[in-house]
Design a protein around this motif. Structure first.
Motif, PDB file in Angstrom:
ATOM      1  N   PHE C  85      76.573 -30.216  72.502  1.00 12.31           N
ATOM      2  CA  PHE C  85      76.859 -31.635  72.220  1.00 12.31           C
ATOM      3  C   PHE C  85      75.557 -32.445  72.224  1.00 12.31           C
ATOM      4  CE2 PHE C  85      81.456 -31.297  74.106  1.00 12.31           C
ATOM      5  CZ  PHE C  85      81.887 -30.738  72.917  1.00 12.31           C
ATOM      6  N   MET C  88      73.902 -32.105  68.939  1.00 16.72           N
ATOM      7  CA  MET C  88      74.588 -32.953  67.958  1.00 16.72           C
ATOM      8  C   MET C  88      74.115 -34.404  68.111  1.00 16.72           C
ATOM      9  SD  MET C  88      78.624 -33.995  67.858  1.00 16.72           S
ATOM     10  CE  MET C  88      78.404 -35.064  69.285  1.00 16.72           C
ATOM     11  N   MET C  94      78.185 -37.075  64.861  1.00 19.49           N
ATOM     12  CA  MET C  94      79.315 -37.359  65.757  1.00 19.49           C
ATOM     13  C   MET C  94      80.491 -36.411  65.527  1.00 19.49           C
ATOM     14  SD  MET C  94      78.477 -40.238  67.352  1.00 19.49           S
ATOM     15  CE  MET C  94      79.908 -41.217  67.775  1.00 19.49           C
ATOM     16  N   ASN C  95      80.484 -35.775  64.340  1.00 21.50           N
ATOM     17  CA  ASN C  95      81.641 -34.941  63.977  1.00 21.50           C
ATOM     18  C   ASN C  95      81.290 -33.466  64.145  1.00 21.50           C
ATOM     19  OD1 ASN C  95      82.925 -37.341  63.235  1.00 21.50           O
ATOM     20  ND2 ASN C  95      82.003 -37.231  61.180  1.00 21.50           N
ATOM     21  N   PHE C  96      81.896 -32.861  65.150  1.00 17.10           N
ATOM     22  CA  PHE C  96      81.522 -31.506  65.558  1.00 17.10           C
ATOM     23  C   PHE C  96      82.455 -30.510  64.889  1.00 17.10           C
ATOM     24  CE2 PHE C  96      80.725 -28.092  68.595  1.00 17.10           C
ATOM     25  CZ  PHE C  96      79.384 -28.278  68.914  1.00 17.10           C
ATOM     26  N   PRO C 139      81.716 -35.620  71.073  1.00 18.06           N
ATOM     27  CA  PRO C 139      81.970 -35.826  69.645  1.00 18.06           C
ATOM     28  C   PRO C 139      83.038 -36.895  69.408  1.00 18.06           C
ATOM     29  CG  PRO C 139      82.174 -33.493  70.237  1.00 18.06           C
ATOM     30  CD  PRO C 139      82.049 -34.252  71.513  1.00 18.06           C
ATOM     31  N   LEU C 142      86.425 -33.722  66.673  1.00 15.20           N
ATOM     32  CA  LEU C 142      86.259 -32.271  66.787  1.00 15.20           C
ATOM     33  C   LEU C 142      87.290 -31.630  65.873  1.00 15.20           C
ATOM     34  CD1 LEU C 142      85.168 -29.667  68.225  1.00 15.20           C
ATOM     35  CD2 LEU C 142      86.969 -30.000  69.922  1.00 15.20           C
TER      36      LEU C 142
END
Lengths: 338, 112, 356
Positions: C85, C88, C94-96, C139, C142
């Protein structure tokens, strides 16, 4: 002038209590949400354990109704309040009712079998509920598969929506076991060559004559009882349903194809939010209303002038509901005399 | 075939549809009191053979009903016909005749 | 099957899936098992659909493989997840989007754990800070990579060169779908369509012109299950699980099996060979197997990518019958050429199962 009692719900409890209260000289008004009286009794064909026609019980309840009883159907209570010694209620129709006491006899709801997604109710063609089966019997229709054929093998699934924390109902609904045995016998009487299997966790044959019915199912009709809860059901492309259970008495998983599956749906509490909010009544973790005392005030609430009868305080048989309705009527009479 | 070092595990699931229920039908015809059994286990609790082997009359009746005949055939000979189970059974199942019926039915069906 | 009932249920299991700017994390094993699936995902998203996807070179295993094999404690796993995370966050995403189902299940499990036990999250944040100096945001979204393809399924259908239709008969091809256990069985509301009737792969097959066959053992595990396979003594159980599924689906003559997990397609593909060797049984047409595909491979075929660029030549079960049905041309002589055109050699041809 004689005192007035408002009864909410014209099912078995409401009707029986109404008859007794009229005989005792009270003016009774019954408010019923649906378009007719009798509650769920209208939906059942024959009752356990004697297999008496449900219509006969309903007729009896209707005969006991006083001609002066005011029955308001298609109406819902929108507001209710206890004011000193009187009860004031408003209906969705704009009507106002005042009374000296109120009896809550709102009964139960049937568990929504769709919540047991893995059983496929209303997804698989040949999965029905015990209530659907009663309807078929009541309307005198033939019991067939979705393709109109006579089923050769039927499975009856106990405890659907009961004793099941996953769906939020940890309690036993009390009436399903014996209903399942009754329906198994009825199926065998309609279709003698059809094999019938009851899948159960415990067979709770607690009341008088229940055990006899169970023995009749086994000895006379060769209904097979398999101890194991339905884990999952699958629809085969031919429309039959494959069920997976553990035969817990053998300690082995088992699969079998069924032409028709009957889900014995349990009882869930009705919507009590109005009573909780406006009358400050309590509900238990099972969401049913809680009486003032489990032994001695089982038909009284903690709120002055508010009484209970029937399955609004938990799953009950019709017999027990009638007994309770009579007790509630006497309790109300005692309250109004003092 | 290459040696994988393991074999495909046998499925222990009862396949009810594929199992024949002829043996049970034959037994039930000879001894209809088998339908009275409520699987309480009183028979197995008192049974001499059950104390020292995996034999259980309660289980055997269920195995018959499910068509798991192989297990019934290997199991039934463990009974020593003492009749204690018949004394203990609360449902009036004629257990001695039931066991003899199972043995006779096995003989009959294996000849077919 | 009452479709309205299923659709009503599916409505209850809709999840939010981001529509762009994905932080993509690869699986530990998929590049070995199905070498082109992940690059195909990137190709579809970036080249076909113009989405922005970022991969971080420092991304490691999520440690789910160790966690589910009982060799890594949850504390360690949560810290590993926290580090991913952090990568990221540092990259401004932000979009995992994990490629692996077990990773997806694990990330979901960790986020749920932190949601219910904020003190655990605080402790893990502290551990990560002490160990690496990194900080992170959770995130905003997810979603598993198959969720992304599900979301974009109609846009892929709009660009389709081939459909899941038998080009000789015009009949829809019949697919069976198999969802990885860690996709929705742990958290049904995190999977499109829920756990009992997952819709994520069904939606793709339907959008691309095929027909889904619901077979009785659809919900059964493929047999991977980490512990079932990693210990050699347990592999008989693993292969028996796959066999249970094949026996259940074979009567409906599926044209392909579609999967969304790293392990499932691997085992459903390779075990068909093992079962053929051990018992002489094959489940496809004419002594062949049933082709098994990842959702990226299937999307790639629909978009007209060269089957050998999709890595379909490394499958145990030959995919040519499916290609023939879809009317996809392929050059058999190029099947075993590497990316640089160099001949890689022909794999061993087993006698027990027919291969092309």
């Amino acid at each position: 002038m004689s005192k007035k009692v408002l009864i909410i719900g014209a099912g078995v409890a409401g009707l029986e209590a109404s008859g007794v209260l009229s005989k005792l000289g009270y003016n009774v008004t019954i408010v019923e949400e649906s378009d007719r009286i009798g509650g769920k009794l209208n939906r059942w064909s024959h009752l356990f354990p004697s297999r008496r026609p449900a219509s006969e019980v309903l007729e009896h309840l209707q005969l006991n109704l006083d001609p002066n009883t005011v029955i308001i159907t298609n109406s819902k209570i929108t507001d209710i309040a206890v004011k000193d010694t009187s009860i004031e209620a408003s209906l969705n129709t704009g009507k106002h009712i005042d009374a000296d006491a109120v009896l809550i006899s709102t009964g139960f709801e049937l568990f929504d079998a769709k919540k047991k997604e893995e059983y496929g109710y209303q997804i698989y063609e040949n999965v029905i509920t015990s209530a659907d089966l009663e309807k078929i019997f009541k309307e005198g229709k033939e019991l067939t598969t979705s393709k109109g054929k006579a089923p050769k093998r039927i499975g009856i699934i106990h405890c659907v929506g009961s004793r099941d924390e996953k769906v939020g109902n940890t309690y036993c609904s009390k009436v399903c076991c014996v209903t399942g045995v009754k329906q198994a016998i009825e199926i065998k009487e309609h279709l003698s060559s059809c094999e019938v299997f009851n899948f159960y966790m415990d067979l709770r044959m607690y009341d008088r004559h229940f055990e006899d019915l169970y023995q009749e199912a086994q000895v006379k009709h060769h209904v097979q009882f398999i101890r194991g809860r339905l884990s999952e059901a699958f629809e085969n492309p031919d429309g039959t349903v494959m069920v997976k259970v553990e035969d817990t008495l053998l300690g082995k998983p088992m699969k079998m194809n069924l032409d028709l599956v009957v889900l014995l749906v349990g009882m869930t509490a009705g919507n009590n939010s109005l009573f909780k909010k406006q009358l400050r009544l309590e509900t238990g973790t099972d969401k049913f209303l809680v009486p003032a005392d489990e032994h001695f005030k089982s038909v009284s609430s903690k709120q002055k002038g508010v009484f209970f009868a029937g399955a609004c305080t938990g799953p009950k048989t019709i017999e027990n509901t009638i007994t309770e309705a009579r007790a509630a009527a006497l309790e109300i009479a005692g309250y109004l005399k003092n | 075939m290459p040696d994988f070092g393991y074999k495909i595990s046998k499925d222990r699931q009862i396949n009810f549809d594929e199992n024949s229920k002829n043996l049970f039908a034959e037994v039930a015809m000879r001894e209809p009191s088998v339908y009275r059994c409520i699987s309480c286990g009183t028979c197995a609790a008192t049974c001499s053979a059950a104390q020292f082997t995996s034999y259980s009359l309660r289980k055997m009746i269920l195995l018959l009903k499910r068509g798991e005949d192989k297990e019934v055939i290997t199991s039934v000979s463990r009974c020593m016909l003492c009749g204690k189970c018949q004394l203990a059974c609360p449902m009036g199942v004629n257990t001695r005749n039931l066991i003899l019926s199972i043995q006779n039915a096995i003989k009959k069906l294996s000849h077919v | 099957m009452l479709q309205e009932g299923k659709k009503a249920l599916w409505k209850e299991y809709q999840k939010e899936i981001a529509d762009d700017r994905y932080f993509y994390v690869r699986s530990c094993v998929r590049q070995n098992f199905f070498p082109a699936s992940e690059t195909t995902f990137l190709r579809i998203l970036t080249e076909e659909l113009g989405k922005s996807v970022y991969e971080h070179p420092h991304h490691t295993s999520c440690s789910g493989v160790g966690y589910h094999s009982d060799v890594i404690p949850f504390e360690t796993t949560m810290t590993m997840v926290a580090r991913q995370f952090a990568l990221m966050t540092e990259s401004g995403f932000m979009n995992f989007v994990p490629s692996c189902i077990t990773s997806f299940g694990l990330y979901t499990e960790v986020l749920e754990t932190w949601h219910h036990f904020p003190e655990v999250e605080a402790r893990i944040r502290e551990t990560l800070r002490k160990a690496t100096g990194r900080e992170f945001e959770k995130p905003a979204n997810l979603a598993h990579a198959s969720d992304i393809i599900y979301k974009l399924r109609n846009e892929i259908a709009d660009r389709a060169k081939y459909k899941l239709v038998n080009h000789n008969t015009g009949q829809p091809l019949r697919g069976v779908e198999h969802i990885g256990c860690h996709y929705a069985k742990m958290f049904p509301h995190k999977g499109v369509g829920g756990a009992e009737y997952p819709y994520v792969l069904v939606g793709m097959i339907e959008s691309w012109g095929g027909e889904v066959v619901d077979y009785p053992e659809r919900r059964h595990c493929c047999g991977f299950g980490f512990r079932q396979y990693l210990v050699k003594a347990n592999r008989g159980y693993s292969v028996a699980s796959s066999k249970k599924k094949f026996e259940s689906m074979a009567p409906y003559k599926p044209d392909f099996i579609l999967t969304n997990c790293p392990g499932c397609p691997y085992f459903l593909d390779r075990w068909q060979y093992a079962i053929a060797e051990m018992e002489g049984t094959t489940y496809g047409e004419d002594g062949m197997g049933i082709p098994v595909l990842t959702y990226e491979e299937l999307a790639g075929l629909v978009l007209g990518y060269d089957p050998w660029d999709l890595g379909l030549q490394v499958h145990q079960v030959s995919v040519e019958p499916l290609l023939d049905k879809m009317g996809i041309p392929y050059n058999s002589s190029k099947k075993y050429l590497g990316k640089n055109g160099k001949f890689l050699g022909v794999p061993f041809k087993p006698a027990a199962i027919k291969v092309c």
